[in-house]
Design an enzyme around this catalytic site. Structure first.
Site, PDB file in Angstrom:
ATOM      1  N   ILE A 432       0.874  -1.181   0.000  1.00  0.00           N
ATOM      2  CA  ILE A 432       0.000   0.000   0.000  1.00  0.00           C
ATOM      3  C   ILE A 432       0.902   1.218   0.000  1.00  0.00           C
ATOM      4  O   ILE A 432       1.606   1.478   0.961  1.00  0.00           O
ATOM      5  CB  ILE A 432      -0.896   0.019   1.248  1.00  0.00           C
ATOM      6  N   GLU A 433       0.883   1.946  -1.073  1.00  0.00           N
ATOM      7  CA  GLU A 433       1.778   3.101  -1.143  1.00  0.00           C
ATOM      8  C   GLU A 433       1.069   4.400  -0.808  1.00  0.00           C
ATOM      9  O   GLU A 433       1.686   5.325  -0.321  1.00  0.00           O
ATOM     10  CB  GLU A 433       2.384   3.198  -2.532  1.00  0.00           C
TER      11      GLU A 433
END
Lengths: 550, 416
Positions: A432-433
Site C-alpha cells: 500500500i503506497e
C-alpha cells in the site's frame, strides 16, 4: 507662507541696508547683526515683488539667504540709491518695515504680524487664557516645541467665532507624553482583545458544526523524535476542533514517547506496533504505511467518527488545513509542498517549490496528480537514515490525503461503493503506497484547498544517524562533570591559554577527519562557523558518552 | 368552553410571536439593528414622502464643467454630481413645481480642479450666486421663500464657506444667499460658523466598486490592533507643525511610532483596503478639515472608527447612533490613546463590530451607481423628508425681503 515670504524680504532689506551703510561709512557690516540673521533658517522662496521693482534676480535672493557676501552689494547699492533719492513720504513705510525686520531679527521670532495683532486688534482675553488652560490642564505631557522656537509659543490670533467655541483655530502644541513607549500590561490586554475578536470571527464566519479530527501519526523513539513530535503536538493543541490523536509507535510503547505525549492535553491513543523501524528509507516508507493501516483498523474497530488526517511528525501544518479538511465529504486530496535538501551556496536559480497534489482543469475537476520529480536527485538520493543525502518522498505522500472515517466502517449508510474493504487490503504481501490503493476508483477524490492551489502543509524529513545517541528524555541527570568553557565567552577562573589550546587541538582533529556524524546531524545548517563550533561540542558529548558507556 | 377557546387563541398567538422574536434574535446574533435618535429610519423609503423639483440650469453650471474635468466623478467631493444624476431618474422627482416640497439647483461648485486634482473654491461663491440669480429671475419659487424650501449640495472642505483654509472660511462665513436654504454638506462641527442649523451632513464620496473588488473573506482573522495610513505632518503647508490637524496627527505619530500595536505610517500601500479589513480599530483623525473618507472606508470594511476630532458632527447623526458604533477620543487625550483603546470592555468591542456588520449601515455610507434603496442618496432624501412639512413662516408675505443681495465680500458680487 506669507510670513516666510516677508521674512526673506526682510533679510534682503536688512542686507541692503547694511551694505548701503557700509558703503557710506566705509566700515565692515556689524557682525552681531549678521549672526542674528543667520540664526533664522528660512526656506527659500522667490521674491516676486522685488522683481517688479528693481530686477533683482532669484539667485541674488537665494544667496542672501545663505551667506553674506561682500561681492554682491553692487545691485543693492543701486536699490538703496534709488530709494534715497525719492521723496521722504515714500520712505516712511519701508523704514517702518526695515525697523520691524531688524527688531524681529534681533529678538529671534516672528515679531511683526503677531505683535501688530496683539497691540492693534481688540483681542478678548478669554480665548487666549482658554488656550493656556487647554495646555496647562495636562502638565505631565510635554508640549513638543516646533523649531526654531525653543520656548512655548505665543497664543494664537483670536478666533472670529463666538466665545462658546471650544475648538480654537490656530497653532496648537503637539502633545507628547513623557514616556512614549508601549506599556506591557496594555499590550497584553490588546492581545486578549485580538484573540477574543478572532474567536468571535471564527464563530461567525468560520466552520459551522465542525466534525472531529482523527490524526494518525507513525513514530518511534530516536534522537529527533522529541524535536518533531513536540512541533506536531503544539500544532495540534492549537486546532480549535475536537481532536483525537492516534500515535502508532514502532517497537512498542516506550517511555520516551509516552512522556512526550503526556505533556499535551489532547486525547491520545497510543498504539504499539511490534516491529522495529528499518534503517533503509525504502523499507521505512513501507513500514510507515503499514503502521497507518494498523491505525485505520483501530479506527474501524472502535467506530471512531471524524475526518482522518495523516500528519507525519516532521511535517509542517498550517492551522487553516484543519479548517479546510472540514469540507471533505468522503476522501480529499491536498497540495503538499516538498522541502527536500536545501540548496547549497553557489547554486543559482531559485527553482519553485515542488508540490505533490491534485491537478485540476479549468472547471475545477480532478484530472490528474502532480508528483515529485525524482530525476534531478537520482544519484544523490539517501539510501539509509542519516547518510546526509537528500531524502526523497514517495510518488504520493499519505500526508496529502484526508478521508472520512465512515469510509472505513463496516456498516455505514451512504458508504460509496468505490472503497475497498479494509480487511482485504494489505494481505498477501500487497504494497500500500498511498490511500489511493484503498479505492477502486481514484477519480472520486475531492480536490481541496482551492483545487490544490493552496499549499497547507509541507513535507520534510530530517533525521539523525540511526545509531546516534541522545540522553534519555533529553535530560542530563546527573549533570556533566567536565565543563569546558566556550570559545568566545570569557571564563573568569580558567587561565587564558590552556582551554584555547585544547580547543584548537580538538578542532584540528575534527577538521582532518570530517566525520559523517557531524554532517548528518547538521545537515540543515549551511554556515561553516556553526559546523566548527557544534562539531567541537558534539565531539565532546560523544566522547563523554563513550567514556560513560565504557 | 368559551374561556378555553380564548386560552387556546392566546397560546397560539403567543407561540407565533415567540417564533418571530426568535427569528429576530437569530438576526441579532450576527448583526444588530441600527436605531438612532430619529428611530429605525435607515430602512425608510423616501418615495412618496417628498417631491423634489430639479431646476433646469444651462449646462455651463454642470455638464460643461464636468466635461472639462471628468476627475470630478471620482474624488471625494463627487456627491454633488451623483446627487444630481440620481435625482434626475428618481421617483421622487416631479416636473410640476407647484406640488414640489423641495427645490434642487444642480450647480457643481467643487469641480474646478488644479492639475493635481484639488478643487479651487475661489470662483465657487460667484458661481453659486449666479445660479441663484438665474433661478430667482426665471422662476418665482425662490422669491416665494427666499430659498427656505431649496436645498444645495456643498461638499467642499468647509461647506458653503467656500474656502479650504479654516481661518479664511470662518472669516467668509456661509454665503449670504444660502442663509435660508438647507445645506447638504460633508463638513460638520458644533458651534462652527460654517455649520448651519438644519444642515444635513453626508458622508464623502468613496468609490463603491473599488472597495467591492478589494474585499477579502470575512473569516480572515483581524490581527492588526490599530491601523492608519496618511500624513502626520503637512510639510508643504505647515512646515513647523501645530496647524495641521491642530497637532493631533503629529501627536499620534510622536506617541505611538514605537508601539507595535499601532500600524501607522505615511505609506500608500496597494493593500490599503485589505489591511483595513484585518484591523480592529482604524484611526480617523481630523486633517485640515474634520471629516475624511476614512470614516466611510472603516464602516464598509468593518473596522471600528476611532474619531479624533473635537465637536465633529458625523453623517446622518440623527439616524445613526455613532457613539455606539465608533470610539470618540478628545484631541487632548491622544497621548493616552493606547490606554483608552485597550481598556474598552470586550463586549463593547464585539457589539460595535456587530453594528458595523449590519449591511444597512454600510449601504447608508455609499453612493452606488445606480442608486439602491438604503444608500446615502436615499438617506439624504429621508433627511429632507423628515424636515417636512415646512413651517408656515417660511413663506414670505408679498413684498417682504430678508436677504441682502449685496452682502458678502466684494469679490463675490462679480458675475460668473
Amino acid at each position: 507662507m506669507l510670513t516666510t515670504h516677508k521674512s526673506s524680504s526682510c533679510q534682503f532689506l536688512a542686507r541692503a541696508t547694511t551694505a548701503f551703510l557700509s558703503s557710506f561709512l566705509h566700515s565692515a557690516p556689524p557682525v552681531p547683526l549678521r549672526l542674528a540673521l543667520r540664526q533664522n533658517p528660512i526656506p527659500l522662496i522667490a521674491i516676486h515683488e522685488w522683481r517688479a521693482d528693481g530686477g533683482v534676480d532669484r539667485r541674488e535672493a537665494e544667496r542672501g539667504g545663505r551667506a553674506m557676501k561682500q561681492t554682491a552689494p553692487q545691485q543693492p547699492n543701486r536699490q538703496a540709491y534709488t530709494a534715497f533719492r525719492s521723496s521722504p513720504g515714500v520712505l516712511f513705510w519701508p523704514t517702518v518695515h526695515v525697523l520691524c525686520c531688524l527688531l524681529s531679527a534681533a529678538a529671534g521670532f516672528r515679531f511683526s504680524r503677531l505683535l501688530f495683532l496683539l497691540l492693534f486688534s481688540p483681542s478678548p482675553p478669554s480665548s487666549s487664557s482658554l488656550h493656556h488652560r487647554h495646555l496647562l490642564r495636562q502638565p505631565p505631557p510635554a508640549v513638543l516645541p516646533s523649531p526654531p522656537q525653543p520656548h512655548i509659543h505665543l497664543p494664537p490670533p483670536p478666533p472670529a467665532a463666538a466665545a462658546s467655541n471650544r475648538v480654537v483655530v490656530g497653532r496648537h502644541g503637539i502633545r507628547v507624553r513623557p514616556w512614549p513607549h508601549p506599556n506591557a500590561a496594555e499590550v497584553a490586554r490588546a492581545h486578549e482583545i485580538l484573540a477574543r475578536v478572532q474567536q468571535e470571527q471564527r464563530r461567525r464566519y468560520g466552520v459551522k458544526d465542525p466534525r472531529p479530527v482523527l490524526v494518525v501519526t507513525p513514530t518511534y523513539a530516536r534522537t529527533f523524535q522529541a524535536l518533531h513530535l513536540t512541533g506536531l503536538l503544539h500544532s495540534l493543541m492549537l486546532v480549535p476542533h475536537p481532536l483525537t490523536w492516534l500515535v502508532v509507535e514502532a517497537g512498542g510503547v516506550s517511555n520516551e514517547t509516552a512522556a512526550l505525549l503526556a505533556r499535551s492535553r489532547l486525547p491520545v491513543v497510543h498504539l504499539p506496533f511490534h516491529e522495529q523501524m528499518p534503517v533503509r528509507w525504502h523499507d521505512r516508507h513501507r513500514l510507515e504505511a503499514r503502521m497507518r493501516l494498523h491505525a485505520l483498523r483501530v479506527i474501524r474497530e472502535k467506530q471512531l467518527d471524524g475526518i482522518i488526517v495523516f500528519a507525519d511528525e516532521s511535517n509542517v501544518h498550517r492551522l487553516e488545513l484543519f479548517d479546510e479538511v472540514q469540507k471533505v465529504e468522503w476522501i480529499g486530496a491536498l497540495s503538499v509542498g516538498i522541502l527536500t535538501h536545501s540548496q547549497r551556496e553557489g547554486e543559482k536559480g531559485q527553482s519553485p517549490l515542488p508540490i505533490q497534489g491534485p491537478a485540476c482543469n479549468a472547471s475545477g475537476h480532478l484530472i490528474g496528480w502532480h508528483t515529485f520529480n525524482n530525476l534531478p536527485y537520482a544519484k544523490k538520493a539517501a539510501a539509509f537514515v542519516g547518510d546526509g543525502a537528500t531524502v526523497l518522498p514517495m510518488k504520493l505522500e499519505w500526508a496529502g490525503f484526508v478521508m472520512n472515517s465512515r469510509l472505513l466502517w463496516r456498516e455505514a449508510e451512504e458508504k460509496p461503493g468505490w472503497v475497498r474493504d479494509l480487511d482485504e487490503v494489505g494481505i498477501n504481501g500487497e504494497e500500500i503506497e498511498s490511500p489511493l490503493d484503498l479505492l477502486t476508483d481514484a477519480s472520486s477524490v475531492e480536490p481541496l484547498g482551492n483545487c490544490g492551489k493552496k499549499v497547507l502543509l509541507w513535507w520534510l524529513r530530517a533525521e539523525a544517524r540511526f545509531d546516534s545517541r541522545f540522553p534519555a528524555r533529553w535530560v542530563l541527570d546527573p549533570p556533566l562533570e567536565i565543563i569546558v568553557p566556550a570559545k568566545r565567552t570569557p571564563w573568569p577562573e580558567a587561565p587564558p591559554d590552556l582551554p584555547f589550546q585544547v580547543i584548537a587541538d580538538d578542532e584540528d582533529h575534527v577538521e582532518v577527519h570530517p566525520s559523517k556524524k557531524t554532517r548528518s546531524s547538521r545537515s540543515k545548517r549551511s554556515t561553516r562557523k556553526k559546523k566548527k563550533r557544534e562539531a567541537h561540542v558534539d565531539a565532546q558529548v560523544s566522547d563523554l558518552f563513550n567514556r560513560q558507556e565504557k | 368552553m368559551g374561556s378555553g377557546i380564548w386560552v387556546l387563541t392566546l397560546l397560539i398567538l403567543h407561540s407565533v410571536f415567540e417564533g418571530i422574536a426568535g427569528q429576530e434574535q437569530e438576526l441579532n446574533h450576527r448583526t444588530e439593528r441600527i436605531s438612532g435618535s430619529a428611530g429605525d429610519v435607515l430602512e425608510d423609503d423616501p418615495v412618496g414622502r417628498l417631491k423634489v423639483f430639479v431646476y433646469e440650469l444651462p449646462s455651463k453650471y454642470n455638464k460643461k464643467i464636468l466635461q472639462k474635468d471628468p476627475r470630478c466623478l471620482n474624488h471625494m467631493f463627487a456627491a454633488e454630481i451623483y446627487m444630481h444624476w440620481f435625482l434626475l431618474s428618481s421617483p421622487v422627482r416631479t416636473f410640476n413645481p407647484e406640488e414640489a416640497d423641495w427645490f434642487y439647483t444642480p450647480v457643481y461648485t467643487t469641480c474646478d480642479l488644479t492639475p493635481s486634482g484639488l478643487p479651487l473654491p475661489f470662483k465657487s461663491p460667484r458661481m453659486m450666486r449666479s445660479a441663484i440669480e438665474l433661478i430667482s429671475t426665471n422662476w418665482p419659487y425662490w422669491n416665494r421663500t427666499e430659498g427656505a424650501d431649496h436645498f444645495f449640495v456643498v461638499p467642499h472642505d468647509f461647506g458653503a464657506c467656500f474656502h479650504y483654509q479654516e481661518e479664511k472660511a470662518i472669516e467668509r462665513g456661509i454665503l449670504h444667499m444660502l442663509k435660508r436654504a438647507t445645506l447638504v454638506q460633508t463638513f460638520g462641527q458644533r458651534n462652527h460658523v460654517c455649520l448651519k442649523d438644519g444642515s444635513i451632513i453626508i458622508p464623502p464620496y468613496a468609490p463603491p466598486q473599488k472597495m467591492q473588488t478589494h474585499l477579502i473573506p470575512p473569516d480572515t482573522p483581524r490581527s492588526i490592533f490599530v491601523y492608519f495610513r496618511g500624513l502626520f505632518y503637512d510639510v508643504g503647508n505647515d512646515p513647523e507643525g501645530g496647524y495641521y490637524a491642530r497637532g493631533a496627527r503629529a501627536s499620534v505619530w510622536e506617541n505611538f511610532k514605537n508601539n507595535p500595536l499601532f500600524d501607522i505610517s505615511t505609506d500608500h500601500p496597494t493593500t490599503y483596503y485589505e489591511d483595513m479589513q484585518r484591523a480592529v480599530f482604524c484611526l480617523c483623525p481630523l486633517g485640515w478639515a474634520p471629516w475624511s473618507p476614512r470614516l466611510v472606508e472603516a464602516v464598509v470594511f468593518g473596522c471600528i472608527p476611532v474619531v479624533i476630532a473635537d465637536d465633529i458632527v458625523l453623517p446622518f447623526a440623527d439616524a445613526i447612533p455613532w457613539e455606539e458604533i465608533g470610539v470618540f477620543v478628545a484631541e487632548e487625550d491622544v497621548p493616552k490613546l493606547d490606554t483608552i483603546l485597550t481598556s474598552i470592555p470586550i463586549e463593547v468591542i464585539l457589539r460595535k463590530q456587530r453594528l458595523l456588520a449590519n449591511p444597512s449601515m454600510k449601504q447608508a455610507m455609499l453612493f452606488p451607481q445606480p442608486a439602491q434603496p438604503g444608500d446615502a442618496f436615499h438617506q439624504i432624501l429621508n433627511g429632507l423628508a423628515r424636515k417636512l412639512p415646512h413651517d408656515k413662516n417660511v413663506y414670505l408675505k408679498p413684498g417682504q425681503k430678508i436677504l441682502n443681495w449685496t452682502a458678502g465680500p466684494v469679490g463675490d458680487l462679480k458675475p460668473w
